[in-house]
Design an enzyme around this catalytic site. Structure first.
Site, short mmCIF file in Angstrom:
data_model
loop_
_atom_site.label_atom_id
_atom_site.label_comp_id
_atom_site.label_asym_id
_atom_site.label_seq_id
_atom_site.Cartn_x
_atom_site.Cartn_y
_atom_site.Cartn_z
CD GLU A 76 -2.73 -2.32 -3.50
OE1 GLU A 76 -3.90 -2.44 -3.05
OE2 GLU A 76 -1.92 -1.50 -3.05
CB SER A 126 -0.96 -0.03 1.19
OG SER A 126 -1.95 0.97 1.06
CG HIS A 169 -5.75 -2.35 0.65
ND1 HIS A 169 -5.05 -2.05 -0.49
CD2 HIS A 169 -5.30 -1.52 1.62
CE1 HIS A 169 -4.22 -1.04 -0.23
NE2 HIS A 169 -4.35 -0.71 1.04
#
Length: 290
Positions: A195, A100, A260
């Site tokens: 992502e 992330s 996630h």
């Protein structure tokens, strides 16, 4: 290994549970002193930028740690980069673990030749409790030769058939787009994994369009699309990704278990890999983390 908080503040209970999983693997875990801090004025940050940067640097330079795990993502890693001498840090043989917001460090380190681990973090308890996520990270760290298909056991779906080779790069779409125009921008040459979380269709469109217009994809050889979680319309997001990226004609798969969701399969970013989009496999060309 050391646990740091380079981005958002950590929850003490989640960190305790997460580090228990890591200690169960026989890892000696040390949480850096300011990992549970919180910025006085900006509560989305785990303390002051210079303090977070100094603790990351101290952990990275300490030869007693073989790996540095981020506690969580959130936001804040970009703010550290101006306080870190990447040329000082990158030659050191150490493993960076996280995903992330950690994309900002992955991008910078991968550009300097390091292999890093895009994976669950020390306080992402839901992911560490998920057997496949837990096992993949453990295998990648301790039995890397056993990881022969980076998309297994879940698999992915073919969007554009074909094969491609190159270093595996990428990560969080928003962070990659946010590096444009900065000193740590690294235009990728290889296979890209993407992502994101909490980005609706038009925002994904905007991010991809920004990267496309900048020429960011010009040397990309293949595409692996992971999860785009917590969007108001996941179907629309999927349509946007395909509409923006299919015209590139690159071998492409979607539905990779990366991101996630609780199922988040660890990937060795920076490692040479082979993408067979027809068979939906992603094979390391070297032993990861060897």
């Amino acid at each position: 290994m050391a646990v740091v908080a380079p981005a958002g503040p950590l929850d003490a209970e989640r960190l305790e549970w997460g580090t228990k999983y890591l200690r169960d693997w026989g890892i000696e875990v040390e949480v850096m002193p300011s990992a549970l801090a919180r910025h006085e004025r900006l509560p989305y940050l785990a303390g002051e930028d210079r303090v977070r940067a100094a603790e990351f640097r101290a952990a990275w330079l300490d030869s007693s740690y073989q790996a540095v795990f981020a506690g969580r993502g959130g936001y804040g890693v970009q703010r550290l980069l101006q306080h870190l001498d990447l040329d000082e840090l990158a030659p050191i043989d150490k493993i960076l673990v996280g995903f992330s917001d950690l994309t900002a460090l992955h991008e910078a380190f991968n550009a300097r030749g390091l292999v890093t681990v895009h994976s669950p973090m020390a306080a992402t308890v839901g992911q560490l409790r998920t057997q496949e996520s837990h096992d993949r990270l453990r295998d990648l760290l301790f039995e890397p030769e056993s990881v022969t298909d980076l998309l297994a056991p879940v698999g992915a779906r073919t969007v554009v058939p074909g094969t491609a080779e190159g270093r595996l790069l990428g990560g969080n779409l928003a962070l990659l787009a946010a590096s444009l125009g900065t000193p740590t921008l690294a235009r990728p040459k290889g296979i890209i994994v993407l992502e994101d979380v909490s980005e609706d269709g038009y925002r994904v469109d905007r991010l991809l369009t920004q990267l496309l217009r900048s020429g960011w994809f010009d040397q990309v050889t293949g595409l692996v699309i992971g999860d785009f979680s917590e969007s108001e319309d996941l179907g629309l997001v999927g349509d946007v990704v395909r509409e923006r990226l299919e015209p590139l004609g690159l071998p492409m798969v979607e539905g990779a278990a990366v991101g996630h969701e609780d199922l988040n399969l660890a990937l060795p970013l920076g490692l040479p890999v082979r993408l067979d989009a027809t068979a939906a496999t992603l094979t390391p060309l070297l032993t990861p983390l060897s």
